[in-house]
Design a protein around this motif. Structure first.
Motif, PDB file in Angstrom:
ATOM      1  N   THR A 234       0.835  -1.201   0.000  1.00  0.00           N
ATOM      2  CA  THR A 234       0.000   0.000   0.000  1.00  0.00           C
ATOM      3  C   THR A 234       0.864   1.243   0.000  1.00  0.00           C
ATOM      4  O   THR A 234       0.558   2.243  -0.670  1.00  0.00           O
ATOM      5  CB  THR A 234      -0.928   0.002   1.228  1.00  0.00           C
ATOM      6  N   GLN A 235       1.961   1.208   0.753  1.00  0.00           N
ATOM      7  CA  GLN A 235       2.889   2.332   0.797  1.00  0.00           C
ATOM      8  C   GLN A 235       3.436   2.637  -0.593  1.00  0.00           C
ATOM      9  O   GLN A 235       3.524   3.803  -1.000  1.00  0.00           O
ATOM     10  CB  GLN A 235       4.024   2.013   1.760  1.00  0.00           C
ATOM     11  N   ASN A 236       3.787   1.593  -1.349  1.00  0.00           N
ATOM     12  CA  ASN A 236       4.271   1.799  -2.715  1.00  0.00           C
ATOM     13  C   ASN A 236       3.213   2.467  -3.583  1.00  0.00           C
ATOM     14  O   ASN A 236       3.509   3.364  -4.383  1.00  0.00           O
ATOM     15  CB  ASN A 236       4.668   0.463  -3.337  1.00  0.00           C
TER      16      ASN A 236
ATOM     17  N   GLY B 191      -7.683  -0.071  -0.130  1.00  0.00           N
ATOM     18  CA  GLY B 191      -8.873   0.640  -0.586  1.00  0.00           C
ATOM     19  C   GLY B 191      -9.073   1.970   0.116  1.00  0.00           C
ATOM     20  O   GLY B 191      -9.308   3.012  -0.524  1.00  0.00           O
ATOM     21  N   GLN B 192      -8.979   1.978   1.447  1.00  0.00           N
ATOM     22  CA  GLN B 192      -9.206   3.208   2.202  1.00  0.00           C
ATOM     23  C   GLN B 192      -8.107   4.232   1.954  1.00  0.00           C
ATOM     24  O   GLN B 192      -8.358   5.443   1.953  1.00  0.00           O
ATOM     25  CB  GLN B 192      -9.300   2.886   3.696  1.00  0.00           C
ATOM     26  N   SER B 193      -6.888   3.762   1.745  1.00  0.00           N
ATOM     27  CA  SER B 193      -5.788   4.689   1.459  1.00  0.00           C
ATOM     28  C   SER B 193      -6.014   5.392   0.126  1.00  0.00           C
ATOM     29  O   SER B 193      -5.749   6.599  -0.007  1.00  0.00           O
ATOM     30  CB  SER B 193      -4.451   3.938   1.453  1.00  0.00           C
ATOM     31  N   ILE B 194      -6.498   4.646  -0.853  1.00  0.00           N
ATOM     32  CA  ILE B 194      -6.790   5.257  -2.152  1.00  0.00           C
ATOM     33  C   ILE B 194      -7.935   6.250  -2.026  1.00  0.00           C
ATOM     34  O   ILE B 194      -7.901   7.340  -2.607  1.00  0.00           O
ATOM     35  CB  ILE B 194      -7.112   4.161  -3.189  1.00  0.00           C
ATOM     36  N   ILE B 195      -8.970   5.885  -1.245  1.00  0.00           N
ATOM     37  CA  ILE B 195     -10.084   6.813  -0.998  1.00  0.00           C
ATOM     38  C   ILE B 195      -9.549   8.094  -0.367  1.00  0.00           C
ATOM     39  O   ILE B 195      -9.942   9.207  -0.742  1.00  0.00           O
ATOM     40  CB  ILE B 195     -11.142   6.160  -0.088  1.00  0.00           C
ATOM     41  N   ASN B 196      -8.663   7.957   0.602  1.00  0.00           N
ATOM     42  CA  ASN B 196      -8.121   9.126   1.297  1.00  0.00           C
ATOM     43  C   ASN B 196      -7.351  10.030   0.344  1.00  0.00           C
ATOM     44  O   ASN B 196      -7.545  11.248   0.329  1.00  0.00           O
ATOM     45  CB  ASN B 196      -7.206   8.659   2.430  1.00  0.00           C
ATOM     46  N   VAL B 197      -6.481   9.432  -0.470  1.00  0.00           N
ATOM     47  CA  VAL B 197      -5.672  10.225  -1.396  1.00  0.00           C
ATOM     48  C   VAL B 197      -6.551  10.908  -2.433  1.00  0.00           C
ATOM     49  O   VAL B 197      -6.378  12.097  -2.731  1.00  0.00           O
ATOM     50  CB  VAL B 197      -4.616   9.327  -2.077  1.00  0.00           C
TER      51      VAL B 197
ATOM     52  N   ASP C 207       3.389  10.881  -5.889  1.00  0.00           N
ATOM     53  CA  ASP C 207       4.703  11.222  -6.450  1.00  0.00           C
ATOM     54  C   ASP C 207       5.666  11.651  -5.341  1.00  0.00           C
ATOM     55  O   ASP C 207       6.389  12.645  -5.468  1.00  0.00           O
ATOM     56  CB  ASP C 207       4.578  12.331  -7.498  1.00  0.00           C
ATOM     57  N   THR C 208       5.648  10.916  -4.245  1.00  0.00           N
ATOM     58  CA  THR C 208       6.554  11.171  -3.129  1.00  0.00           C
ATOM     59  C   THR C 208       7.199   9.853  -2.694  1.00  0.00           C
ATOM     60  O   THR C 208       6.787   8.785  -3.145  1.00  0.00           O
ATOM     61  CB  THR C 208       5.817  11.788  -1.926  1.00  0.00           C
ATOM     62  N   ARG C 209       8.169   9.948  -1.812  1.00  0.00           N
ATOM     63  CA  ARG C 209       8.820   8.760  -1.285  1.00  0.00           C
ATOM     64  C   ARG C 209       8.730   8.761   0.226  1.00  0.00           C
ATOM     65  O   ARG C 209       8.740   9.812   0.857  1.00  0.00           O
ATOM     66  CB  ARG C 209      10.295   8.709  -1.727  1.00  0.00           C
TER      67      ARG C 209
END
Length: 498
Positions: A243-245, A284-290, A252-254
């Protein structure tokens, strides 16, 4: 190491979008946290406390700002047997131990080894997780179980329709939340008799408190929980780092993998002491957040705090949520998690990649253990990679004009996978005075290749030929000097004795 100014910017550099994104995520977390608790076989409050705790703590000490961590299906499916056989207290102890293992992984900087998990293994991991999530819903759809009727199936179908149709009208409110509201209102108005969240166990009505798992502190307990803790730790880190990747690429960050390992470990360790189960990052939730604008630590912190406020303050309403609504949501999660393109790619991707993916899926589904499946996938990836590298190895030979000297030119990687081809390339019966082995186009990697080189040199010497070894690069020469025995007394006897 993150500087203070950078850390502060991760908290307060995107305040309004982070607050709004965190609110959206909190609403979407409620049904999933409850559903994951039910998968694990514990009261809904265990998953809700875990989601609050993990989201808040990883926001503070995690390595990836804007990533959402909470109770997840990936870890929940690993706990089913432990809870069934030993109960909640052992689950809490396993959660604490899993967190400690993750902290150790971070301190040992094992996060860098994530690069060695191939894309095929990751795809198999995700597909297997989707299948396990779906399989966990089957008892709630089995007409042989008490409380499950054709009405349950109809409500699940209605819930799925709402989940997939509402986004076509508006995305202002998460469609899973709309599903819960509509089906709960429908059951309340009609009085239909269906299973509800309240039937599954107690919901929290107070803030979590510190507690120590009530288990015997002895070796037997450790042997019981260690396999579960290790599996949860590995699977949790795998999903978190994957998920971090994804979040790194979306923003576009590291970010720092090892810090994320430590952060996940601290979160799980603390969660076990407040009555919560283990968790990890949520794709899923991380993508929703971003996609909702969340970029900083404040978004995941807000999600955790708002989740707890909603649940503790509105616990009575949460208790009347019908189970078909949660089943529909989890089916949606499984469908969304599964990589459907991987099926079409079976025809176009290399056969070895497809075998790795399918083997990972089959192993996980057979064992219900994501860690074992990933291990099998990584091992197969290594075997196939070694086979491909071995195919690039070759040896050419030329005979001098006077027939007295044979030169063997070695090209490629000399390692355990090509050592047999290396040994078979020499003609030890040929009557020559000098044999030159030129390895300037090769690299010697391991003890198997050094042993094969020893054996070739000694066999030529036994046949009366002078052997010259030329062209070694510095790394190969260092390895050969340390391990080779062809210039030591009794070398041939030592080799043949193995």
């Amino acid at each position: 190491m993150t500087s203070f100014s950078e850390y502060r910017s991760q908290w307060f550099g995107n305040i309004r979008p982070d607050l709004l994104a965190g609110l959206v995520v909190a609403l979407a977390l409620i049904p999933e946290a409850i559903a994951f608790s039910i998968i694990a076989g514990v009261d809904p409050k265990v998953g809700l406390y875990a989601s609050f705790s993990i989201a808040v703590i990883t926001a503070i000490v995690g390595g990836r700002p804007g990533m959402i961590s909470a109770a997840t299906a990936a870890t929940a499916v690993l706990m089913i047997t432990l809870v069934r056989d030993y109960g909640l207290e052992y689950l809490l102890a396993a959660t604490v131990l899993a967190g400690l293992i993750q902290i150790g992984a971070g301190l040992l900087q094992l996060g860098r080894y994530m690069r060695y998990v191939s894309k095929s293994v990751m795809t198999g991991f995700v597909n297997a997780l989707a299948i396990l999530i779906f399989m966990a819903q089957l008892p709630e759809l089995d007409l042989a179980n008490p409380g499950v009727t054709w009405l349950t199936w109809a409500l699940v179908a209605a819930g799925l329709a709402i989940i997939y149709l509402v986004p076509r009208l508006t995305t202002a409110i998460p469609s899973p939340l709309v599903t819960i509201i509509v089906l709960t209102a429908l059951i309340w108005v009609t009085g239909w008799d269906v299973r509800t969240v309240g039937d599954m166990g107690a919901l929290p009505d107070t803030l979590p408190v510190f507690l120590i798992p009530d288990i015997p502190l002895n070796l037997d307990t450790l042997l019981i929980i260690l396999p579960y803790s290790f599996a949860v730790a590995i699977v949790g880190l795998l999903e978190s780092l994957m998920t971090q990747n994804i979040v790194d690429e979306l923003t576009d960050t590291r970010s720092n993998r090892n810090q994320e390992c430590v952060g996940q470990g601290i979160a799980n360790t603390a969660t076990g002491f407040i009555g919560g189960m283990a968790g990890c990052a949520m794709i899923g939730q991380s993508i929703i957040n971003v996609k909702s604008g969340g970029r900083g630590r404040l978004s995941s912190f807000t999600a955790g705090v708002v989740l707890l406020i909603l649940v503790v303050g509105l616990g009575d309403l949460v208790g009347i949520i019908p189970m078909p609504a949660l089943v529909a949501i989890m089916i949606m999660v499984s469908i969304g998690t599964f990589s459907w393109s991987s099926i079409a790619n079976l025809r176009t991707h290399p056969r070895s990649s497809s075998v790795v993916m399918l083997a990972t899926v089959a192993t996980v589904v057979w064992t219900h253990n994501l860690a074992i499946g990933v291990l099998v996938g990584v091992m197969l990836s290594g075997i196939f990679f070694a086979a491909k590298i071995a195919q690039l190895f070759r040896i050419r030979s030329t005979l001098s004009a006077d027939g007295r000297e044979r030169t063997y030119v070695v090209e490629g990687q000399l390692f355990y996978g090509s050592a047999e081809d290396f040994a078979n390339a020499f003609d030890f019966r040929e009557a020559v005075e000098v044999v030159t082995i030129d390895v300037s186009g090769a690299h010697i990697w391991d003890i198997s290749s050094v042993q094969a080189l020893d054996m070739a040199i000694l066999k030529f010497r036994r046949a009366g030929a002078e052997v010259r070894l030329i062209g070694m690069n510095e790394a190969s020469e260092t390895l050969v000097d340390r391990l080779a025995i062809h210039d030591k007394p009794g070398a041939l006897d030592k080799l043949t004795a193995h």
